[in-house]
Scaffold this motif. Structure first.
Motif, PDB file in Angstrom:
ATOM      1  N   ILE A 206       0.828  -1.207   0.000  1.00  0.00           N
ATOM      2  CA  ILE A 206       0.000   0.000   0.000  1.00  0.00           C
ATOM      3  C   ILE A 206       0.863   1.259   0.000  1.00  0.00           C
ATOM      4  O   ILE A 206       0.581   2.228  -0.723  1.00  0.00           O
ATOM      5  N   SER A 207       1.926   1.261   0.801  1.00  0.00           N
ATOM      6  CA  SER A 207       2.812   2.431   0.865  1.00  0.00           C
ATOM      7  C   SER A 207       3.510   2.665  -0.470  1.00  0.00           C
ATOM      8  O   SER A 207       3.668   3.810  -0.907  1.00  0.00           O
ATOM      9  N   SER A 208       3.928   1.585  -1.113  1.00  0.00           N
ATOM     10  CA  SER A 208       4.575   1.710  -2.417  1.00  0.00           C
ATOM     11  C   SER A 208       3.639   2.374  -3.419  1.00  0.00           C
ATOM     12  O   SER A 208       4.015   3.315  -4.130  1.00  0.00           O
ATOM     13  N   PHE A 209       2.406   1.885  -3.465  1.00  0.00           N
ATOM     14  CA  PHE A 209       1.417   2.471  -4.365  1.00  0.00           C
ATOM     15  C   PHE A 209       1.168   3.937  -4.027  1.00  0.00           C
ATOM     16  O   PHE A 209       1.116   4.803  -4.917  1.00  0.00           O
ATOM     17  N   HIS A 210       1.030   4.224  -2.742  1.00  0.00           N
ATOM     18  CA  HIS A 210       0.724   5.585  -2.291  1.00  0.00           C
ATOM     19  C   HIS A 210       1.849   6.561  -2.632  1.00  0.00           C
ATOM     20  O   HIS A 210       1.601   7.665  -3.135  1.00  0.00           O
ATOM     21  N   PHE A 211       3.096   6.165  -2.381  1.00  0.00           N
ATOM     22  CA  PHE A 211       4.233   7.029  -2.707  1.00  0.00           C
ATOM     23  C   PHE A 211       4.301   7.297  -4.210  1.00  0.00           C
ATOM     24  O   PHE A 211       4.545   8.417  -4.649  1.00  0.00           O
ATOM     25  N   GLY A 212       4.098   6.233  -4.991  1.00  0.00           N
ATOM     26  CA  GLY A 212       4.141   6.395  -6.437  1.00  0.00           C
ATOM     27  C   GLY A 212       3.006   7.251  -6.964  1.00  0.00           C
ATOM     28  O   GLY A 212       3.200   8.088  -7.851  1.00  0.00           O
ATOM     29  N   GLU A 213       1.805   7.055  -6.409  1.00  0.00           N
ATOM     30  CA  GLU A 213       0.651   7.841  -6.844  1.00  0.00           C
ATOM     31  C   GLU A 213       0.861   9.330  -6.557  1.00  0.00           C
ATOM     32  O   GLU A 213       0.565  10.177  -7.406  1.00  0.00           O
ATOM     33  N   GLN A 214       1.375   9.650  -5.375  1.00  0.00           N
ATOM     34  CA  GLN A 214       1.617  11.037  -5.020  1.00  0.00           C
ATOM     35  C   GLN A 214       2.600  11.692  -5.996  1.00  0.00           C
ATOM     36  O   GLN A 214       2.413  12.835  -6.420  1.00  0.00           O
ATOM     37  N   HIS A 215       3.629  10.946  -6.384  1.00  0.00           N
ATOM     38  CA  HIS A 215       4.674  11.515  -7.244  1.00  0.00           C
ATOM     39  C   HIS A 215       4.258  11.596  -8.718  1.00  0.00           C
ATOM     40  O   HIS A 215       4.620  12.552  -9.414  1.00  0.00           O
ATOM     41  N   LEU A 216       3.485  10.617  -9.191  1.00  0.00           N
ATOM     42  CA  LEU A 216       3.252  10.496 -10.632  1.00  0.00           C
ATOM     43  C   LEU A 216       1.856  10.897 -11.090  1.00  0.00           C
ATOM     44  O   LEU A 216       1.664  11.115 -12.284  1.00  0.00           O
ATOM     45  N   ARG A 217       0.888  10.987 -10.161  1.00  0.00           N
ATOM     46  CA  ARG A 217      -0.506  11.154 -10.578  1.00  0.00           C
ATOM     47  C   ARG A 217      -0.720  12.326 -11.517  1.00  0.00           C
ATOM     48  O   ARG A 217      -1.425  12.188 -12.548  1.00  0.00           O
ATOM     49  N   GLU A 218      -0.158  13.467 -11.247  1.00  0.00           N
ATOM     50  CA  GLU A 218      -0.388  14.652 -12.091  1.00  0.00           C
ATOM     51  C   GLU A 218       0.331  14.551 -13.426  1.00  0.00           C
ATOM     52  O   GLU A 218       0.053  15.322 -14.343  1.00  0.00           O
ATOM     53  N   LYS A 219       1.256  13.601 -13.542  1.00  0.00           N
ATOM     54  CA  LYS A 219       1.967  13.405 -14.807  1.00  0.00           C
ATOM     55  C   LYS A 219       1.241  12.431 -15.727  1.00  0.00           C
ATOM     56  O   LYS A 219       1.562  12.327 -16.912  1.00  0.00           O
ATOM     57  N   ILE A 220       0.277  11.695 -15.165  1.00  0.00           N
ATOM     58  CA  ILE A 220      -0.466  10.695 -15.933  1.00  0.00           C
ATOM     59  C   ILE A 220      -1.652  11.351 -16.641  1.00  0.00           C
ATOM     60  O   ILE A 220      -2.441  12.068 -16.022  1.00  0.00           O
ATOM     61  N   LYS A 221      -1.781  11.104 -17.939  1.00  0.00           N
ATOM     62  CA  LYS A 221      -2.873  11.707 -18.695  1.00  0.00           C
ATOM     63  C   LYS A 221      -4.200  10.998 -18.434  1.00  0.00           C
ATOM     64  O   LYS A 221      -5.258  11.622 -18.424  1.00  0.00           O
ATOM     65  N   GLU A 222      -4.143   9.679 -18.269  1.00  0.00           N
ATOM     66  CA  GLU A 222      -5.367   8.902 -18.082  1.00  0.00           C
ATOM     67  C   GLU A 222      -5.076   7.709 -17.182  1.00  0.00           C
ATOM     68  O   GLU A 222      -4.138   6.951 -17.422  1.00  0.00           O
ATOM     69  N   GLU A 223      -5.914   7.548 -16.133  1.00  0.00           N
ATOM     70  CA  GLU A 223      -5.743   6.431 -15.208  1.00  0.00           C
ATOM     71  C   GLU A 223      -5.967   5.105 -15.925  1.00  0.00           C
ATOM     72  O   GLU A 223      -6.891   4.962 -16.732  1.00  0.00           O
TER      73      GLU A 223
ATOM     74  N   ALA B 198       2.722   1.461 -12.492  1.00  0.00           N
ATOM     75  CA  ALA B 198       3.851   2.401 -12.431  1.00  0.00           C
ATOM     76  C   ALA B 198       3.940   3.036 -11.044  1.00  0.00           C
ATOM     77  O   ALA B 198       5.038   3.185 -10.487  1.00  0.00           O
ATOM     78  N   TYR B 199       2.770   3.408 -10.473  1.00  0.00           N
ATOM     79  CA  TYR B 199       2.768   3.951  -9.110  1.00  0.00           C
ATOM     80  C   TYR B 199       3.421   2.963  -8.146  1.00  0.00           C
ATOM     81  O   TYR B 199       4.298   3.331  -7.354  1.00  0.00           O
ATOM     82  N   PHE B 200       2.974   1.707  -8.236  1.00  0.00           N
ATOM     83  CA  PHE B 200       3.458   0.678  -7.315  1.00  0.00           C
ATOM     84  C   PHE B 200       4.966   0.455  -7.465  1.00  0.00           C
ATOM     85  O   PHE B 200       5.696   0.444  -6.461  1.00  0.00           O
ATOM     86  N   PHE B 201       5.437   0.294  -8.685  1.00  0.00           N
ATOM     87  CA  PHE B 201       6.860   0.001  -8.892  1.00  0.00           C
ATOM     88  C   PHE B 201       7.747   1.192  -8.550  1.00  0.00           C
ATOM     89  O   PHE B 201       8.873   1.005  -8.087  1.00  0.00           O
ATOM     90  N   TYR B 202       7.224   2.404  -8.733  1.00  0.00           N
ATOM     91  CA  TYR B 202       8.012   3.575  -8.351  1.00  0.00           C
ATOM     92  C   TYR B 202       8.213   3.603  -6.831  1.00  0.00           C
ATOM     93  O   TYR B 202       9.330   3.747  -6.337  1.00  0.00           O
TER      94      TYR B 202
END
Length: 275
Positions: free
Chosen positions: A75-92, A99-103
């Motif tokens: 969950i933390s991996s996903f959360h950290f990645g989502e915070q960093h990358l979400r605004e860079k993603i054009k479409e969920e 990508a969120y998880f692996f980041y």
């Protein structure tokens, strides 16, 4: 860098201040996001759901600590990645979530591997299982490969707006920091500077319009009681267990895990409201 005692003091300081603060307004955020989805919830109902979730997570840690730690890392991996990358993603999409998880997984296991001698005893304390060093090395390699594949796929599909050179440079800077910093200090640097502060900015913008002085004051006014309650509790536990630093770090992990699960749900809802 600073000696170990100074690094630990700084780490506790920033985690207990900015780190805990960034999750202190979850109750308000749940009500706001629910209202914007036309599902108004009373404060008491939100409080009950939140407390029950925290208690369930703590219970799982005490009954099945290995499973709880595994879920916390996922969950933390996903959360950290989502915070960093979400605004860079054009479409969920499923690809963006991977990508969120692996980041996030790359960040966490980079920290663990550069501080493996401190990491192993803590994992043993929490899980009561002897986890080999190779587990951390292999997981880090898998995380990096997964990150490269998902990033490449997103770029080929033109589903991400990202400066690749800048992203690689940030990861190299983090790698250098993690290499010279103590385990807890390394985690706190990422947790506060790269995660909590951007998250606070997003929350203030949703709640109060702009992340300016006026908005920050309003945020602090609405969250200080929850932040102070958490702070007092952790400080008391620190003085009780200060002679057993590994055990206190385990308690800190329990605490962060207990508030991370509901917080991740809140922030995912927040991202959907923002977009």
């Amino acid at each position: 860098m600073f000696n170990e005692e100074v690094q630990q003091a700084l780490a506790y300081g920033v985690i207990l201040s900015v780190g805990v603060l960034h999750g202190a307004n979850d109750l308000t955020l749940i009500r706001i996001t629910s209202f914007k989805k036309n599902k108004s919830l009373s404060f008491n109902k939100v409080l009950v759901y939140y407390v029950l979730t925290v208690l369930v997570i703590l219970a799982v840690f005490f009954i099945y600590p290995a499973l709880a730690l595994f879920l916390f890392l996922v969950i933390s991996s996903f959360h950290f990645g989502e915070q960093h990358l979400r605004e860079k993603i054009k479409e969920e999409s499923l690809l963006s979530k991977m990508a969120y998880f692996f980041y996030g997984l790359t960040i966490l296991f980079m920290i663990f591997n550069f501080n493996i001698n401190k990491t192993l005893p803590i994992f043993l304390e929490v899980t009561e299982l002897p986890i080999p060093k190779s587990f951390f090395e292999i997981t880090f390699v898998i995380a990096v490969i997964g990150l490269v594949i998902t990033f490449t796929s997103l770029m080929l599909k033109k589903q991400i707006r990202v400066n690749l050179v800048e992203e690689i440079f940030q990861l190299l800077v983090l790698m250098l920091v993690f290499r010279v910093a103590d385990l807890l200090w390394a985690f706190s640097i990422y947790f506060v500077l790269w995660h909590s502060i951007p998250s606070l900015k997003d929350q203030i913008e949703v709640l109060h319009g702009k992340a300016e002085v006026k908005g920050i004051k309003k945020y602090l006014k609405s969250s200080w009681i929850y932040w102070l309650s958490s702070l007092i509790g952790l400080v008391v536990l620190y003085f009780i267990f200060k002679d057993d630093s590994e055990f206190f770090v385990s308690i800190l992990i329990y605490f962060l895990a207990a508030i991370t699960f509901p917080h991740v749900i809140v922030m995912s809802r927040l991202e959907k409201v923002k977009n």
